[in-house]
Motif scaffolding. Structure first.
Motif, PDB file in Angstrom:
ATOM      1  N   UNK A 360       0.834  -1.212   0.000  1.00 43.89           N
ATOM      2  CA  UNK A 360       0.000   0.000   0.000  1.00 43.89           C
ATOM      3  C   UNK A 360       0.863   1.255   0.000  1.00 43.89           C
ATOM      4  N   UNK A 361       1.861   1.271   0.875  1.00 47.63           N
ATOM      5  CA  UNK A 361       2.633   2.499   1.075  1.00 47.63           C
ATOM      6  C   UNK A 361       3.833   2.624   0.146  1.00 47.63           C
ATOM      7  N   UNK A 362       4.466   1.469  -0.211  1.00 47.84           N
ATOM      8  CA  UNK A 362       5.667   1.505  -1.041  1.00 47.84           C
ATOM      9  C   UNK A 362       5.429   1.018  -2.467  1.00 47.84           C
ATOM     10  N   UNK A 369      13.755  -5.152  -2.681  1.00 42.06           N
ATOM     11  CA  UNK A 369      13.566  -3.704  -2.819  1.00 42.06           C
ATOM     12  C   UNK A 369      13.238  -3.029  -1.502  1.00 42.06           C
ATOM     13  N   UNK A 370      13.017  -3.820  -0.456  1.00 43.15           N
ATOM     14  CA  UNK A 370      12.571  -3.272   0.824  1.00 43.15           C
ATOM     15  C   UNK A 370      13.716  -3.314   1.834  1.00 43.15           C
ATOM     16  N   UNK A 371      14.270  -2.154   2.125  1.00 40.25           N
ATOM     17  CA  UNK A 371      15.314  -2.025   3.146  1.00 40.25           C
ATOM     18  C   UNK A 371      15.038  -0.792   3.984  1.00 40.25           C
ATOM     19  N   UNK A 452      15.513   3.166  -2.009  1.00 41.13           N
ATOM     20  CA  UNK A 452      14.787   4.180  -2.775  1.00 41.13           C
ATOM     21  C   UNK A 452      13.282   3.955  -2.696  1.00 41.13           C
ATOM     22  N   UNK A 453      12.888   2.689  -2.750  1.00 36.00           N
ATOM     23  CA  UNK A 453      11.465   2.346  -2.678  1.00 36.00           C
ATOM     24  C   UNK A 453      10.865   2.740  -1.339  1.00 36.00           C
ATOM     25  N   UNK A 454      11.555   2.403  -0.244  1.00 36.62           N
ATOM     26  CA  UNK A 454      11.027   2.722   1.082  1.00 36.62           C
ATOM     27  C   UNK A 454      11.100   4.219   1.376  1.00 36.62           C
ATOM     28  N   UNK A 455      12.106   4.872   0.871  1.00 36.82           N
ATOM     29  CA  UNK A 455      12.240   6.308   1.121  1.00 36.82           C
ATOM     30  C   UNK A 455      11.058   7.088   0.558  1.00 36.82           C
TER      31      UNK A 455
END
Length: 487
Positions: A360-362, A369-371, A452-455
């Motif tokens: 939903x958020x990322x 891709x999730x860090x 980058x994805x989480x940011x």
């Protein structure tokens, strides 16, 4: 003949089944904008009913009863069984259903980065039908009742897995329906043999069967259980069911659908008055084979939901292993299995809803891709850690305590059967390997500088945050609830 219960326990159990169906009918006749509120309201009302039922049963010293609803002459067609096991599992089914309804109201909107959606009426209507069907199955006292609700849960899963109506989603929905329907033939066979041998469909009649026929009936129920709980050789439908909206995946994998299988097998063993050992051997061997298969299927997965799908397959195999071990005389293994059904409902719901919150958020569930999840979103990071530790059985989280009971019961019976001891040791090794694999992804995804994805992740809606916090609390306290309730 139709007979309504006159005692409070029977009436409350019947109400817990009918209230969600009533809500679904009202949603179908209402405007789209009111659907999510009606769904949450009726789910909350059902939670209130089951809570009153639990308190009433506790006040009666946990002495429940069986209440006949539909009969034909002296043949019981449909009835309700209210006891400590059915009420505990119904409580998990309904409570998780409410939390999923609240989460879905926030998840299904245009702000969802992976699946923008307006939240159509049929989603909420089928979710309530799912809650009612699962509750009906849990309380059913006859094989015919189990079979009716068994098939109804399959229909609901078909509607909800295919919700997005993409070609892949529709194929996955059809696969789930077909595979579980084929497995349901086991329940048809069990019903027919039970009636031909005893003249009734009541589950308690299994105890009156000759040992050979009892083994056949229980093994037929076990085949149906394998199908619904995605065990070998019927496992193939569950990973593809990830095409469903994530709240549906959570409910399918945690408190409904897949729990049908383990529950009907547990209820069959409870009603059998002692099962032939062949049932225990077949169940134990197939459970361990499924555990090993599920673990090796973890390894190539990078989509968090697919990883959790194979995790579900292995967790259900633990439950079926414990139920099978109880055939050899371990009451501790049986109670561990029931407690694990309850604990897993909250832990796995949390993990799936964490996956949904990330998409939903990322906009992605792909683990590479999730860090830096905890840096960008502390609540999501903590929820990820709680879910991973609960699923893999790390204290003080709930999975540890029910797994401990399962393995303790396994070593208890393994002391008298070297082959059973070998199976238990293999299961223990899988548990350690599973912990190591989840720890790998936890270390990769949760700490550190955000990718980058989480940011670029957006804030979570308040409804989703509330549900995550409630489930984190349950991963700590549910084992105490189960232990005190089961004694």
């Amino acid at each position: 003949m139709i007979t309504l219960p006159t005692e409070p326990l029977g009436l409350l159990a019947l109400a817990a089944i009918l209230v969600p169906f009533g809500g679904a009918a009202l949603i179908a006749a209402s405007e789209r904008a009111s659907a999510k509120w009606l769904c949450q309201g009726f789910a909350a009302a059902t939670v209130a009913v089951i809570a009153i039922l639990a308190l009433s049963l506790l006040g009666d010293g946990k002495v429940g009863g069986t209440f006949e609803l539909i009969s034909f002459g002296s043949v019981s067609i449909l009835g309700l069984v209210v006891d400590s096991v059915s009420v505990l599992i119904a409580l998990a089914v309904i409570a998780v259903g409410l939390l999923v309804a609240v989460y879905s109201a926030a998840y299904l909107n245009a702000g969802n980065r992976e699946h923008p959606d307006i939240g159509r009426r049929r989603f909420y209507a089928f979710l309530l039908v799912f809650i009612g069907a699962m509750t009906g199955l849990v309380f059913s006292s006859t094989v015919v009742g189990q079979l009716a609700f068994f098939e109804l849960t399959g229909a609901c899963s078909w509607a909800l897995i295919g919700y997005y109506e993409s070609p892949k989603a529709l194929r996955s929905a059809a696969k789930a329906l077909l595979v579980t329907h084929v497995a349901s033939l086991g329940l048809y066979v069990a019903a027919a043999l039970l009636f031909l041998s005893t003249g009734t469909f009541a589950l308690t009649a299994i105890a009156d069967l000759a040992p050979g026929m009892k083994a056949v009936v229980l093994l037929a129920i076990l085949v149906a259980a394998w199908g619904k709980s995605a065990q070998l050789p019927f496992h193939m439908w569950l990973p593809d069911a990830m095409e469903a909206p994530t709240p549906v995946s959570a409910y399918l994998h945690a408190a409904s659908m897949v729990k049908v299988g383990v529950y009907i097998f547990a209820r069959g063993l409870m009603s059998a008055g002692g099962a032939p050992e062949i049932v225990g051997w077949v169940g134990s061997i197939m459970a361990v084979l499924t555990l090993v298969y599920g673990f090796f299927m973890y390894l190539p997965q990078v989509d968090l939901k697919r990883l959790l799908a194979y995790s579900t397959i292995t967790q259900l195999a633990y439950i079926l292993l414990a139920l099978s071990l109880s055939v050899f005389g371990s009451d501790l293994a049986f109670k561990g299995a029931i407690a694990h059904i309850f604990n897993h409902a909250f832990a796995k719901t949390l993990f799936f809803l964490v996956a949904g919150a990330l998409s939903y958020t990322a906009g992605t569930r792909l683990l590479p891709s999730l860090r830096g999840i905890v840096t960008k979103s502390p609540l999501l990071g903590v929820a990820f850690v709680c879910a991973a530790l609960a699923i893999t059985g790390v204290p003080p989280f709930n999975g540890f305590f029910s797994k401990f009971a399962i393995f303790a019961g396994g070593f208890e019976v393994g002391a008298h059967h070297w082959a059973l001891m070998l199976l238990v040791v293999i299961a223990l090794a899988e548990s350690v390997g599973s912990f190591a694999w989840f720890l790998k992804w936890l270390g990769h995804s949760v700490p550190g500088k955000p990718s980058t994805t989480m940011a670029a992740a957006a804030p979570l809606p308040a409804g989703m945050k509330f549900v995550l916090v409630a489930l984190m609390a349950m991963t700590v306290v549910s084992s105490s609830i189960a232990a005190s309730w089961l004694g």
